[in-house]
Design a protein around this motif. Structure first.
Motif, PDB file in Angstrom:
ATOM      1  N   GLU A  85     -59.939   8.022-110.516  1.00 30.71           N
ATOM      2  CA  GLU A  85     -59.372   8.904-109.390  1.00 30.71           C
ATOM      3  C   GLU A  85     -59.903   8.593-108.080  1.00 30.71           C
ATOM      4  O   GLU A  85     -59.120   8.190-107.448  1.00 30.71           O
ATOM      5  CB  GLU A  85     -59.303  10.149-109.433  1.00 30.71           C
ATOM      6  CG  GLU A  85     -58.827  10.431-110.957  1.00 30.71           C
ATOM      7  CD  GLU A  85     -57.217  10.000-111.373  1.00 30.71           C
ATOM      8  OE1 GLU A  85     -56.421   9.997-110.754  1.00 30.71           O
ATOM      9  OE2 GLU A  85     -57.442   9.219-112.295  1.00 30.71           O
ATOM     10  N   LEU A  86     -60.826   8.368-107.081  1.00 31.67           N
ATOM     11  CA  LEU A  86     -61.835   8.345-106.436  1.00 31.67           C
ATOM     12  C   LEU A  86     -61.015   7.335-105.368  1.00 31.67           C
ATOM     13  O   LEU A  86     -60.459   6.975-104.379  1.00 31.67           O
ATOM     14  CB  LEU A  86     -63.078   8.128-106.108  1.00 31.67           C
ATOM     15  CG  LEU A  86     -63.904   8.247-105.079  1.00 31.67           C
ATOM     16  CD1 LEU A  86     -62.961   8.694-103.520  1.00 31.67           C
ATOM     17  CD2 LEU A  86     -64.650   7.316-105.042  1.00 31.67           C
ATOM     18  N   TRP A  87     -61.094   5.838-106.826  1.00 30.97           N
ATOM     19  CA  TRP A  87     -60.397   4.381-106.031  1.00 30.97           C
ATOM     20  C   TRP A  87     -58.678   4.041-106.120  1.00 30.97           C
ATOM     21  O   TRP A  87     -58.479   3.877-105.355  1.00 30.97           O
ATOM     22  CB  TRP A  87     -60.890   3.324-107.397  1.00 30.97           C
ATOM     23  CG  TRP A  87     -62.560   2.526-106.984  1.00 30.97           C
ATOM     24  CD1 TRP A  87     -63.344   3.817-106.966  1.00 30.97           C
ATOM     25  CD2 TRP A  87     -62.689   1.645-105.826  1.00 30.97           C
ATOM     26  NE1 TRP A  87     -64.218   2.453-106.383  1.00 30.97           N
ATOM     27  CE2 TRP A  87     -63.680   1.558-105.726  1.00 30.97           C
ATOM     28  CE3 TRP A  87     -62.020   0.636-105.647  1.00 30.97           C
ATOM     29  CZ2 TRP A  87     -64.649   0.481-104.858  1.00 30.97           C
ATOM     30  CZ3 TRP A  87     -61.980   0.071-104.252  1.00 30.97           C
ATOM     31  CH2 TRP A  87     -63.309  -0.953-104.125  1.00 30.97           C
ATOM     32  N   VAL A  91     -50.619  -0.856-107.613  1.00 33.55           N
ATOM     33  CA  VAL A  91     -51.994  -0.274-108.531  1.00 33.55           C
ATOM     34  C   VAL A  91     -50.882   0.803-109.767  1.00 33.55           C
ATOM     35  O   VAL A  91     -50.391   2.026-109.241  1.00 33.55           O
ATOM     36  CB  VAL A  91     -53.222   0.689-107.754  1.00 33.55           C
ATOM     37  CG1 VAL A  91     -53.690   1.288-108.873  1.00 33.55           C
ATOM     38  CG2 VAL A  91     -53.919   0.128-107.106  1.00 33.55           C
ATOM     39  N   LEU A  92     -51.555   0.706-110.915  1.00 32.26           N
ATOM     40  CA  LEU A  92     -50.438   1.641-111.401  1.00 32.26           C
ATOM     41  C   LEU A  92     -51.825   2.115-112.522  1.00 32.26           C
ATOM     42  O   LEU A  92     -52.547   1.803-112.812  1.00 32.26           O
ATOM     43  CB  LEU A  92     -49.960   0.777-112.772  1.00 32.26           C
ATOM     44  CG  LEU A  92     -49.245  -0.563-111.866  1.00 32.26           C
ATOM     45  CD1 LEU A  92     -48.993  -1.902-112.561  1.00 32.26           C
ATOM     46  CD2 LEU A  92     -47.891   0.236-111.201  1.00 32.26           C
ATOM     47  N   THR A 112     -57.869   6.360-102.792  1.00 32.91           N
ATOM     48  CA  THR A 112     -58.180   5.288-101.771  1.00 32.91           C
ATOM     49  C   THR A 112     -57.053   4.175-101.737  1.00 32.91           C
ATOM     50  O   THR A 112     -56.646   4.206-100.301  1.00 32.91           O
ATOM     51  CB  THR A 112     -59.600   4.923-102.113  1.00 32.91           C
ATOM     52  OG1 THR A 112     -60.194   5.752-101.529  1.00 32.91           O
ATOM     53  CG2 THR A 112     -59.900   4.196-100.682  1.00 32.91           C
ATOM     54  N   LEU A 113     -57.107   3.581-102.942  1.00 30.30           N
ATOM     55  CA  LEU A 113     -56.602   2.278-102.902  1.00 30.30           C
ATOM     56  C   LEU A 113     -54.838   2.775-102.092  1.00 30.30           C
ATOM     57  O   LEU A 113     -53.792   1.689-101.639  1.00 30.30           O
ATOM     58  CB  LEU A 113     -55.627   1.767-103.974  1.00 30.30           C
ATOM     59  CG  LEU A 113     -57.447   1.070-104.325  1.00 30.30           C
ATOM     60  CD1 LEU A 113     -57.272   0.255-105.807  1.00 30.30           C
ATOM     61  CD2 LEU A 113     -57.659  -0.535-103.436  1.00 30.30           C
ATOM     62  N   LEU A 114     -54.063   4.290-103.055  1.00 29.53           N
ATOM     63  CA  LEU A 114     -53.147   4.565-102.593  1.00 29.53           C
ATOM     64  C   LEU A 114     -52.824   5.308-101.313  1.00 29.53           C
ATOM     65  O   LEU A 114     -51.900   5.179-100.978  1.00 29.53           O
ATOM     66  CB  LEU A 114     -52.128   5.435-103.795  1.00 29.53           C
ATOM     67  CG  LEU A 114     -51.733   4.773-104.800  1.00 29.53           C
ATOM     68  CD1 LEU A 114     -51.230   5.190-105.899  1.00 29.53           C
ATOM     69  CD2 LEU A 114     -51.241   2.847-104.965  1.00 29.53           C
ATOM     70  N   GLY A 115     -53.514   5.340-100.857  1.00 26.98           N
ATOM     71  CA  GLY A 115     -53.581   6.990 -99.579  1.00 26.98           C
ATOM     72  C   GLY A 115     -53.491   6.178 -98.311  1.00 26.98           C
ATOM     73  O   GLY A 115     -52.622   6.069 -97.326  1.00 26.98           O
ATOM     74  N   LEU A 126     -64.664  -4.218-104.197  1.00 27.95           N
ATOM     75  CA  LEU A 126     -65.570  -4.312-103.061  1.00 27.95           C
ATOM     76  C   LEU A 126     -63.664  -3.797-102.397  1.00 27.95           C
ATOM     77  O   LEU A 126     -63.210  -5.062-102.289  1.00 27.95           O
ATOM     78  CB  LEU A 126     -65.804  -5.628-102.406  1.00 27.95           C
ATOM     79  CG  LEU A 126     -67.411  -6.454-102.797  1.00 27.95           C
ATOM     80  CD1 LEU A 126     -67.503  -7.256-103.161  1.00 27.95           C
ATOM     81  CD2 LEU A 126     -68.339  -4.819-103.136  1.00 27.95           C
ATOM     82  N   LEU A 127     -63.828  -2.934-101.710  1.00 31.78           N
ATOM     83  CA  LEU A 127     -63.045  -2.634-100.457  1.00 31.78           C
ATOM     84  C   LEU A 127     -63.149  -2.950 -99.495  1.00 31.78           C
ATOM     85  O   LEU A 127     -63.768  -1.723 -98.792  1.00 31.78           O
ATOM     86  CB  LEU A 127     -62.900  -0.985-100.805  1.00 31.78           C
ATOM     87  CG  LEU A 127     -60.861  -0.641-100.066  1.00 31.78           C
ATOM     88  CD1 LEU A 127     -60.140  -1.784-100.949  1.00 31.78           C
ATOM     89  CD2 LEU A 127     -60.764   0.688-100.671  1.00 31.78           C
ATOM     90  N   LEU A 128     -62.493  -3.763 -98.725  1.00 35.80           N
ATOM     91  CA  LEU A 128     -62.414  -4.219 -97.112  1.00 35.80           C
ATOM     92  C   LEU A 128     -61.480  -3.537 -96.487  1.00 35.80           C
ATOM     93  O   LEU A 128     -60.679  -2.729 -97.128  1.00 35.80           O
ATOM     94  CB  LEU A 128     -62.483  -5.420 -97.064  1.00 35.80           C
ATOM     95  CG  LEU A 128     -63.524  -6.036 -97.272  1.00 35.80           C
ATOM     96  CD1 LEU A 128     -63.869  -8.135 -97.800  1.00 35.80           C
ATOM     97  CD2 LEU A 128     -65.218  -5.754 -97.006  1.00 35.80           C
TER      98      LEU A 128
END
Length: 102
Positions: free
Chosen positions: A94-96, A49-50, A99-102, A19-21
């Motif tokens: 790739e979506l995650w 994130v690797l 989002t995490l690195l963006g 879950l990304l908050l």
């Protein structure tokens, strides 16, 4: 944003929900029905994130459809631990990552 993943920590593997908050990533266990029980709360500013991009020289290439487990997995690391998260598809991974690195 939320999704189900196969999480590996050492030899232990389990199905979990990510879950990304706004400022944290929560790793949760699915309880009865649709409720979740948080197991880890990770601050995004302390999360690495690797994700592998291309095969190293001399290694066998994966199938063109990207069905290899490595193409659907990423490593989540934080100061006191890490885990391997395997998604259902490469596109979802790739979506995650974006989002995490963006």
């Amino acid at each position: 944003m939320r999704t189900g993943v196969r999480l590996s920590r050492g030899r232990k593997r389990s199905e979990r929900r990510l879950l990304l908050l706004q400022d944290e990533l929560v790793i949760a266990k699915l309880q009865r029905g649709t409720s979740v029980r948080p197991q880890l709360r990770l601050a995004l500013d302390q999360l690495w994130v690797l994700s592998g991009g291309t095969e190293a020289a001399g290694e066998e290439e994966e199938e063109e459809d990207g069905s290899g487990e490595g193409s659907k997995s990423l490593i989540l690391a934080w100061p006191t631990g890490s885990c391997l998260a395997t998604f259902d598809s490469r596109a979802l991974k790739e979506l995650w990552v974006g989002t995490l690195l963006g």
